[in-house]
Design an enzyme around this catalytic site. Structure first.
Site, mmCIF file in Angstrom:
data_model
loop_
_atom_site.group_PDB
_atom_site.id
_atom_site.type_symbol
_atom_site.label_atom_id
_atom_site.label_comp_id
_atom_site.label_asym_id
_atom_site.label_seq_id
_atom_site.Cartn_x
_atom_site.Cartn_y
_atom_site.Cartn_z
ATOM 1 N N LEU A 496 0.942 -1.214 -0.109
ATOM 2 C CA LEU A 496 0.092 -0.058 0.208
ATOM 3 C C LEU A 496 0.808 1.418 0.160
ATOM 4 O O LEU A 496 0.412 2.346 -0.281
ATOM 5 C CB LEU A 496 -0.985 0.022 1.255
ATOM 6 C CG LEU A 496 -1.971 -1.063 1.444
ATOM 7 C CD1 LEU A 496 -2.803 -0.997 2.626
ATOM 8 C CD2 LEU A 496 -2.922 -1.161 -0.023
ATOM 9 N N GLY A 499 6.647 4.322 4.187
ATOM 10 C CA GLY A 499 7.108 5.571 4.931
ATOM 11 C C GLY A 499 8.366 5.671 5.820
ATOM 12 O O GLY A 499 8.924 4.488 5.655
ATOM 13 N N PHE A 501 8.550 4.706 8.854
ATOM 14 C CA PHE A 501 8.649 3.697 9.712
ATOM 15 C C PHE A 501 8.929 2.284 8.929
ATOM 16 O O PHE A 501 8.942 1.205 9.820
ATOM 17 C CB PHE A 501 7.684 3.648 10.803
ATOM 18 C CG PHE A 501 7.698 4.860 11.358
ATOM 19 C CD1 PHE A 501 8.623 5.046 12.342
ATOM 20 C CD2 PHE A 501 6.738 5.784 11.390
ATOM 21 C CE1 PHE A 501 8.554 6.222 13.181
ATOM 22 C CE2 PHE A 501 6.659 7.145 12.034
ATOM 23 C CZ PHE A 501 7.545 7.202 13.125
ATOM 24 N N SER A 503 7.224 -0.315 5.460
ATOM 25 C CA SER A 503 6.257 -0.762 4.389
ATOM 26 C C SER A 503 5.069 -1.170 5.040
ATOM 27 O O SER A 503 4.968 -1.968 5.941
ATOM 28 C CB SER A 503 6.900 -1.824 3.354
ATOM 29 O OG SER A 503 8.112 -1.176 2.841
ATOM 30 N N VAL A 504 3.890 -0.818 4.135
ATOM 31 C CA VAL A 504 2.596 -1.225 4.727
ATOM 32 C C VAL A 504 2.099 -2.211 3.501
ATOM 33 O O VAL A 504 2.105 -1.783 2.418
ATOM 34 C CB VAL A 504 1.581 0.110 4.822
ATOM 35 C CG1 VAL A 504 0.324 -0.372 5.504
ATOM 36 C CG2 VAL A 504 2.390 1.019 5.905
ATOM 37 N N ASP A 615 5.323 13.804 13.125
ATOM 38 C CA ASP A 615 5.367 13.637 11.682
ATOM 39 C C ASP A 615 4.008 13.704 11.218
ATOM 40 O O ASP A 615 3.574 13.037 10.431
ATOM 41 C CB ASP A 615 6.056 12.262 11.341
ATOM 42 C CG ASP A 615 6.262 12.308 9.989
ATOM 43 O OD1 ASP A 615 6.535 13.174 9.393
ATOM 44 O OD2 ASP A 615 6.568 11.131 9.446
#
Length: 815
Positions: A496, A499, A501, A503-504, A615
């Protein structure tokens, strides 16, 4: 009072114009040419992939590109489509993203690394008036009269391009090989010669001896070469064509070829107008014809793609090791010459002059008396003796040869004679076998200990704390195994986004519920600490906060499973300029702004200890099926390592949301989130990013433009021009004024997020914000163009990860 306020505004306008002119000069990519007085670092052009100058035909770019170490950069000319570097200024001295490129007023061009100059054109006070990137890829410095003072074509690195003249005195130098050997191409003595860059260079190819030339006129001396169409042409000093070497068939008049001297010692050819496709032609054509076709002293044999390397028979007893660490550091009695065997050849023999003409005994004596001699070759037919102080790989001779080869070896390595060799052998075997047995014994004992320990039951307290502590609390996130989440995401196949932090990925549980699974990167905590923080985040439930549904802490894996948000992140909706995509209406945008503010207010004021997001940006505001806004990634800052937390100040797309205190030594607080929210709110209203170099100079920086429209009473002009609003909607004016209160440089003037919600919902009046400079953005850019302040760690304030900060602001659950 009004006149005083107007004077203050004029001062602010002048100061902001000064700052913004510096920003624009160093962040907008130029076309064709730049003028003296230009400077900046890689961070200034990160939105343009580091390139700050493009040719008029847009085929070539000049600027910074990353190396294999992503924190270091080279200053290069690059072919835009293929991303191939055709010239580099500082190959031996890569710089950081804060080091400056300077084109000063005197006309000198230089590149700094820290406080030192690592590259310069030395063109100061020579009448340079412009730097021009020509359509050919040539970077030139021109004077007022149009004459070229300096050009990159006269200082090649490892690449030549079509129509670039390569003459005597120029050198092409490859990048170092894994063994730190470089290769050199140059024209000298009427020939083009390719050499290995040993302490005494060893040539291994020349155009004069390459039988593939299709034009060969004798009598002239080659002084110049250039690539034209599909051929490499060679000329004498009068530019009379002497030789021609075909690169590729058939002829393509529109092709732009480059010749690249690789770190393997081969020259390869690539067609830039054909997606960088390579030619089958290589120089040299023999796959064993380079110094490092194999390791030193090994024999290379076989055709291209199927070469073999083996130790010659005479050196097999020593596994091709000479045992000489320092050639001139051993006495004459401790070294000897060993016959390397028959049927050998050496790449340099056809290109170097013999050291002497003598008999075999004299050649051996010459090598033994010269401490730097590491190998010798003797030709029985010509009586030529060749001595070499460094040795590459040997070649297999396919024809009967009168050549013999001897390698200098340590007497210890060679066994010192048969007797010495036989005495030493048993001791070596005994030591080796003993060492192996000890290692296996230790491994076996460790394995038994591990198996025994694994069978011991854990104490009930430990099991409860480590494995089941979350299950004892109601409403806590589910603990998944790594295989659970891998199955749910179909082996992480649907990504998706990515970022700071991690991957999603999209996932689906057996009950049909949808998940968004985030694979965290850079976690600096152990399993126990990670679970404790997840427990805190998991207890935070709010309509406008993305809910954490589960987690995984298994081995080195750290994953978080969130509720799936069908409409993705806000940036995809407000920055989209595709007319075919639906446009968010003003009602939806305003509701998103209010919802985001409510989520932040909950984090700041409705938890035991406030949670600062750190953020806030459109990418971290997610939208469900009904476009209900939910803030994501809250509480993750504490889970990151300190190094990972610096992503906030270095990654593209985030810098425009940072409050001024990020680059001053003030503590980060919830007011930093308020500043970021103000930037976000302006973007929601304007339907554009807060800095857009494609806009006019007046509109390029949205906060500056908003303050100007506030003073002129034209707040409606800030609204996204694509929106249609019937009549006067006071919420537009309210939202703009709230945004301008939020981005005040003085953090004490910014409202709390609870106050923001009240103002947006009409529960609290919104006064006219002061005409304060939005200099947080300008200061941020200026910090990147000032030596020593380009990285977040150089003068970083307390961030969301420091112990000092976390003592006052902790991640916690609801009251």
């Amino acid at each position: 009072m009004e006149s005083r306020g107007f004077i203050r505004f004029l001062g602010f306008l002048a100061l902001s114009t000064l700052f913004l002119s510096d920003i624009c000069m160093a962040s907008i990519r130029s076309t064709g040419a730049i003028e003296p007085g230009f400077q900046g670092s890689q961070m200034n052009w990160i939105d343009n992939n580091g390139l700050f100058l493009v040719s008029n035909n847009s085929e070539f770019g000049f600027g910074f590109t990353t190396t294999t170490d992503v924190t270091l950069f080279l200053l290069v000319v690059m072919h835009m489509e293929t991303r191939r570097v055709i010239w580099a200024a500082n190959r031996n001295f890569p710089v950081s993203n804060s080091d400056e490129f300077v084109f000063d007023k005197s006309g000198n061009v230089l590149l700094k690394k820290g406080g030192s100059v690592v590259w310069t054109t030395n063109t100061g006070d020579k009448g340079v008036s412009a730097m021009v990137l020509q359509d050919s890829g040539n970077l030139v410095l021109q004077g007022n009269d149009g004459n070229v003072t300096w050009q990159s074509f006269a200082h090649p690195s490892d690449t030549l391009i079509s129509n670039q003249e390569f003459g005597e005195g120029m050198r092409l130098v490859s990048n170092p090989s894994p063994s730190n050997l470089s290769y050199i191409l140059e024209i000298k003595s009427g020939d083009m010669i390719l050499s290995a860059g040993y302490s005494t260079p060893q040539p291994y190819w020349s155009m004069g001896k390459d039988a593939r030339r299709n034009i060969n006129k004798n009598g002239g001396q080659v002084t110049l070469a250039s690539i034209d169409a599909n051929s490499w042409s060679f000329f004498d000093e009068s530019k009379v064509l002497l030789w021609q070497f075909t690169i590729s068939d058939p002829i393509d008049a529109n092709a732009t070829w480059i010749a690249v001297l690789g770190s393997d010692g081969f020259i390869s050819f690539f067609n830039l107008h054909d997606q960088g496709s390579s030619s089958t032609t290589k120089i040299p054509d023999d796959p064993c014809g380079t110094p490092e076709a194999c390791q030193p002293y090994f024999v290379c044999s076989g055709p291209s793609g199927n070469t073999k390397c083996q130790c010659p028979s005479g050196l097999s007893s020593s596994a091709c090791k000479t045992g000489i660490a320092s050639p001139c550091g051993q006495g004459k009695d401790s070294v000897g010459l060993v016959d390397a065997g028959t049927g050998l050849n050496y790449f340099a023999l056809g290109y170097v002059s013999p050291s002497s003409e003598t008999d075999l005994s004299g050649c051996k004596a010459s090598c033994l008396s010269n401490c730097s001699c590491m190998a010798m070759f003797y030709d029985n037919s010509s009586r030529n003796c060749f001595l070499f102080d460094q040795v590459g790989s040997f070649q297999n001779s396919n024809r009967q040869s009168d050549l013999v080869a001897f390698v200098k070896m340590s007497s210890n390595e060679n066994g010192g004679g048969d007797g010495g060799g036989k005495k030493g052998f048993p001791y070596v075997v005994i030591i080796a076998v003993s060492t192996v047995l000890v290692i296996f014994g230790l491994l076996f004992a460790s394995f038994r200990y591990y198996k025994k320990k694994k069978k011991l039951p854990q104490s009930p307290d430990e099991t409860s704390e480590e494995d089941n502590f979350l299950e004892t609390l109601t409403g806590m996130p589910t603990r998944f195994t790594y295989n659970d989440l891998r199955t749910a995401t179909n082996n992480f196949s649907v990504k998706l986004g990515h970022g700071g932090f991690g991957s999603v990925y999209r996932g689906s549980l057996p009950d049909g519920s949808q998940l968004a699974v985030k694979k965290l990167e850079g976690i600096g905590q152990g399993k126990k600490e990670f679970r404790a923080e997840v427990g805190i985040i998991g207890r935070i439930h709010h309509l406008h906060l993305v809910r954490l549904k589960g987690f995984c802490a298994e081995g080195s894996y750290r994953l978080l499973a969130y509720e799936y948000m069908a409409n993705g992140s806000l940036d995809k909706w407000i920055f989209n300029r595709n007319r075919e995509e639906p446009l968010l209406d003003w009602e939806t945008r305003f509701n998103i702004a209010v919802g985001t503010a409510k989520g932040l207010a909950y984090l700041h004021e409705d938890c035991d200890a406030k949670i600062v997001h750190c953020d806030i940006k459109p990418e971290n505001v997610l939208l469900d099926d009904n476009f209900l806004a939910k803030v994501s990634d809250f509480g993750l800052a504490k889970l990151m390592t300190r190094e990972q937390s610096h992503v906030f100040t270095t990654l593209r797309g985030t810098r425009g949301y940072l409050a001024p205190e990020w680059i001053t030594n003030y503590a980060i607080s919830e007011k930093s989130d308020v500043y970021s929210y103000g930037m976000l709110l302006l973007e929601i209203i304007g339907g554009r990013k807060n800095f857009d170099p494609g806009e006019s100079s007046e509109k390029s920086y949205l906060p500056f433009y908003a303050f100007k429209m506030l003073d002129e009473g034209k707040l409606r002009d800030i609204l996204d021009s694509r929106l249609t609003i019937e009549g006067e909607d006071e919420r537009v004016y309210t939202a703009v004024k709230v945004a301008l209160w939020c981005i005040q440089e003085d953090m004490h003037l910014r409202p709390s997020m609870t106050k923001v919600v009240q103002m947006l919902e009409g529960l609290s009046p919104v006064s006219k914000p002061p005409l304060s400079s939005p200099l947080g953005y300008s200061s941020f850019f200026r910090s990147m163009t000032t030596s020593g302040e380009g990285t977040s760690s150089a003068s970083a304030p307390s961030d969301c990860n420091t112990d000092a900060y976390l003592s006052a602001v902790q991640l916690s659950g609801p009251r």
